[in-house]
Enzyme design. Sequence first.
Site, PDB file in Angstrom:
ATOM      1  N   GLU A   1       0.837  -1.206   0.000  1.00 35.51           N
ATOM      2  CA  GLU A   1       0.000   0.000   0.000  1.00 35.51           C
ATOM      3  C   GLU A   1       0.870   1.255   0.000  1.00 35.51           C
ATOM      4  O   GLU A   1       1.659   1.473   0.931  1.00 35.51           O
ATOM      5  CB  GLU A   1      -0.926  -0.023   1.213  1.00 35.51           C
ATOM      6  CG  GLU A   1      -1.917  -1.180   1.172  1.00 35.51           C
ATOM      7  CD  GLU A   1      -2.568  -1.441   2.516  1.00 35.51           C
ATOM      8  OE1 GLU A   1      -2.493  -0.554   3.393  1.00 35.51           O
ATOM      9  OE2 GLU A   1      -3.138  -2.530   2.704  1.00 35.51           O
TER      10      GLU A   1
ATOM     11  N   GLU B   1      -4.706  -6.647   2.593  1.00 35.43           N
ATOM     12  CA  GLU B   1      -3.528  -7.352   3.090  1.00 35.43           C
ATOM     13  C   GLU B   1      -3.536  -8.832   2.720  1.00 35.43           C
ATOM     14  O   GLU B   1      -2.481  -9.410   2.402  1.00 35.43           O
ATOM     15  CB  GLU B   1      -3.416  -7.189   4.609  1.00 35.43           C
ATOM     16  CG  GLU B   1      -2.999  -5.804   5.061  1.00 35.43           C
ATOM     17  CD  GLU B   1      -4.105  -4.772   4.977  1.00 35.43           C
ATOM     18  OE1 GLU B   1      -3.797  -3.561   4.947  1.00 35.43           O
ATOM     19  OE2 GLU B   1      -5.286  -5.181   4.943  1.00 35.43           O
TER      20      GLU B   1
ATOM     21  N   GLN C   1       1.461  -1.923   5.828  1.00 35.49           N
ATOM     22  CA  GLN C   1       1.738  -0.532   6.187  1.00 35.49           C
ATOM     23  C   GLN C   1       1.982  -0.331   7.684  1.00 35.49           C
ATOM     24  O   GLN C   1       2.854   0.444   8.087  1.00 35.49           O
ATOM     25  CB  GLN C   1       0.580   0.344   5.716  1.00 35.49           C
ATOM     26  CG  GLN C   1       0.928   1.810   5.619  1.00 35.49           C
ATOM     27  CD  GLN C   1      -0.154   2.571   4.882  1.00 35.49           C
ATOM     28  OE1 GLN C   1      -1.243   2.791   5.418  1.00 35.49           O
ATOM     29  NE2 GLN C   1       0.145   2.972   3.655  1.00 35.49           N
ATOM     30  N   PHE C   2       1.248  -1.020   8.520  1.00 35.52           N
ATOM     31  CA  PHE C   2       1.483  -1.097   9.959  1.00 35.52           C
ATOM     32  C   PHE C   2       1.299  -2.556  10.364  1.00 35.52           C
ATOM     33  O   PHE C   2       0.435  -3.253   9.820  1.00 35.52           O
ATOM     34  CB  PHE C   2       0.510  -0.215  10.746  1.00 35.52           C
ATOM     35  CG  PHE C   2       0.727   1.258  10.565  1.00 35.52           C
ATOM     36  CD1 PHE C   2       1.535   1.971  11.445  1.00 35.52           C
ATOM     37  CD2 PHE C   2       0.135   1.933   9.511  1.00 35.52           C
ATOM     38  CE1 PHE C   2       1.750   3.330  11.272  1.00 35.52           C
ATOM     39  CE2 PHE C   2       0.337   3.291   9.333  1.00 35.52           C
ATOM     40  CZ  PHE C   2       1.147   3.990  10.215  1.00 35.52           C
ATOM     41  N   ALA C   3       2.086  -3.012  11.333  1.00 34.09           N
ATOM     42  CA  ALA C   3       1.987  -4.414  11.750  1.00 34.09           C
ATOM     43  C   ALA C   3       0.574  -4.770  12.187  1.00 34.09           C
ATOM     44  O   ALA C   3       0.137  -5.915  12.032  1.00 34.09           O
ATOM     45  CB  ALA C   3       2.978  -4.691  12.881  1.00 34.09           C
ATOM     46  N   ASP C   4      -0.147  -3.802  12.716  1.00 29.22           N
ATOM     47  CA  ASP C   4      -1.521  -4.021  13.170  1.00 29.22           C
ATOM     48  C   ASP C   4      -2.437  -4.514  12.048  1.00 29.22           C
ATOM     49  O   ASP C   4      -3.500  -5.075  12.313  1.00 29.22           O
ATOM     50  CB  ASP C   4      -2.109  -2.722  13.724  1.00 29.22           C
ATOM     51  CG  ASP C   4      -1.161  -1.985  14.642  1.00 29.22           C
ATOM     52  OD1 ASP C   4      -0.044  -1.662  14.195  1.00 29.22           O
ATOM     53  OD2 ASP C   4      -1.530  -1.716  15.789  1.00 29.22           O
ATOM     54  N   TYR C   5      -2.041  -4.277  10.794  1.00 29.21           N
ATOM     55  CA  TYR C   5      -2.908  -4.608   9.661  1.00 29.21           C
ATOM     56  C   TYR C   5      -2.703  -6.027   9.142  1.00 29.21           C
ATOM     57  O   TYR C   5      -3.322  -6.407   8.151  1.00 29.21           O
ATOM     58  CB  TYR C   5      -2.649  -3.645   8.501  1.00 29.21           C
ATOM     59  CG  TYR C   5      -2.922  -2.194   8.771  1.00 29.21           C
ATOM     60  CD1 TYR C   5      -3.561  -1.758   9.919  1.00 29.21           C
ATOM     61  CD2 TYR C   5      -2.525  -1.222   7.838  1.00 29.21           C
ATOM     62  CE1 TYR C   5      -3.790  -0.415  10.154  1.00 29.21           C
ATOM     63  CE2 TYR C   5      -2.764   0.121   8.054  1.00 29.21           C
ATOM     64  CZ  TYR C   5      -3.393   0.527   9.212  1.00 29.21           C
ATOM     65  OH  TYR C   5      -3.624   1.860   9.421  1.00 29.21           O
TER      66      TYR C   5
ATOM     67  N   PRO D   1      -5.888  -9.514   8.615  1.00 28.51           N
ATOM     68  CA  PRO D   1      -6.648 -10.054   7.479  1.00 28.51           C
ATOM     69  C   PRO D   1      -5.853 -11.061   6.646  1.00 28.51           C
ATOM     70  O   PRO D   1      -6.452 -11.869   5.930  1.00 28.51           O
ATOM     71  CB  PRO D   1      -6.977  -8.800   6.654  1.00 28.51           C
ATOM     72  CG  PRO D   1      -6.957  -7.686   7.632  1.00 28.51           C
ATOM     73  CD  PRO D   1      -5.859  -8.037   8.585  1.00 28.51           C
TER      74      PRO D   1
ATOM     75  N   HIS E   1      -2.365   1.240  15.262  1.00 29.74           N
ATOM     76  CA  HIS E   1      -1.125   1.597  14.570  1.00 29.74           C
ATOM     77  C   HIS E   1       0.103   1.407  15.455  1.00 29.74           C
ATOM     78  O   HIS E   1       1.170   1.940  15.150  1.00 29.74           O
ATOM     79  CB  HIS E   1      -1.158   3.070  14.117  1.00 29.74           C
ATOM     80  CG  HIS E   1      -2.242   3.379  13.134  1.00 29.74           C
ATOM     81  ND1 HIS E   1      -3.545   3.588  13.523  1.00 29.74           N
ATOM     82  CD2 HIS E   1      -2.218   3.514  11.784  1.00 29.74           C
ATOM     83  CE1 HIS E   1      -4.286   3.846  12.451  1.00 29.74           C
ATOM     84  NE2 HIS E   1      -3.507   3.802  11.385  1.00 29.74           N
TER      85      HIS E   1
END
Length: 346
Positions: A38, A69, A91-95, A98, A138
């Site tokens: 992304e 993701e 883009q962030f580890a939190d993502y 999925p 984030h």
Amino acid sequence: MAEHNQVQGGVPMTMIQALRSGLDVMMGRDDNVIVYGEDVGYFGGVFRVTEGLQAKYGKTRCFDAPINESGIVATAIGMAAYGLKPVVEIQFADYFYPATDQIVSEAARLRHRSAGDFSAPMVIRMPCGGGIYGGQTHSQSPEAFFTHVCGLRTVMPSNPYDAKGLLISSIECEDPVIFLEPKRLYNGPFDGHHDKPVVPWSKHDMGRVPEGYYNVPLDKAVVFRPGKAVTVLAYGTMVWVAEAAAREAGVDAEIIDLRSLWPLDLDTILESVKKTGRCVVVHEATRTSGFGAELTALVQEHCFYHLEAPIERVTGWDTPYPHAQEWAYFPGPARVAEALKRAVEA
């Protein structure tokens, strides 16, 4: 037991620049290295790690992906099985959630379920941890999740020199690598007291990075700070927090920078703990079932008769990420120093 020595030569780089340099070197050496995710193409990534790569290598080598993701990781698995070397950015580890099924059920198992006929030589880059007031979605540190998955390698560097060398080794690896990048270290080392780096990387030895090719082994820890009184096991940002704590508390701590969480360099850990007889484990993530629990169990199993004090853990809280209390949530020098003093005085 390897120790971090002053880097000879090289040019000053931030961790962002060092990671970009690693991608540039490998894209130049191997046409099969593909970078996407992304906003990583024209925009150069939300943290600018991929800035300029699309202009240099074209839109077929560095390109943007939809906000999907699972699709990003799934296509990377297909590319890797086909013979390419995809490096994708979440883009962030939190993502990453999925894409959990793709990471766990496909990428990690492909070599084993195909009896070696196929593999997934791919890298999944993820900025991780707090420090930007990004709140619950984030700022997470999910490293323990990945170390639990057989077939994955998990890496977290603490400085620009290691970041570039580890990224190059990750791209060359024939297994899928989760490459976690602490956001607080992008522009300089932290000591945990401030929301800005203590000094810019250009002022620190480990911010001097060779411009060309080199690699850092994926399975070797390093002695960040030699000492005799207590061993500290840390990685990423917490290496610098532990160093500040030892300095301010006046404790002769030996800090082990794990660098690679899995495979884990157990030999270096055990050699240090058997020497000091004491151990403190520090990580930013939640305490319960955090990676520190595994480290504590391993030290207990292998060093029980060498220990002179209980093993200490200093971690984040067992709570959803507290946006308004971010800097209280982080293990800081004060909390780490208290654990060091308890260990050496026991």
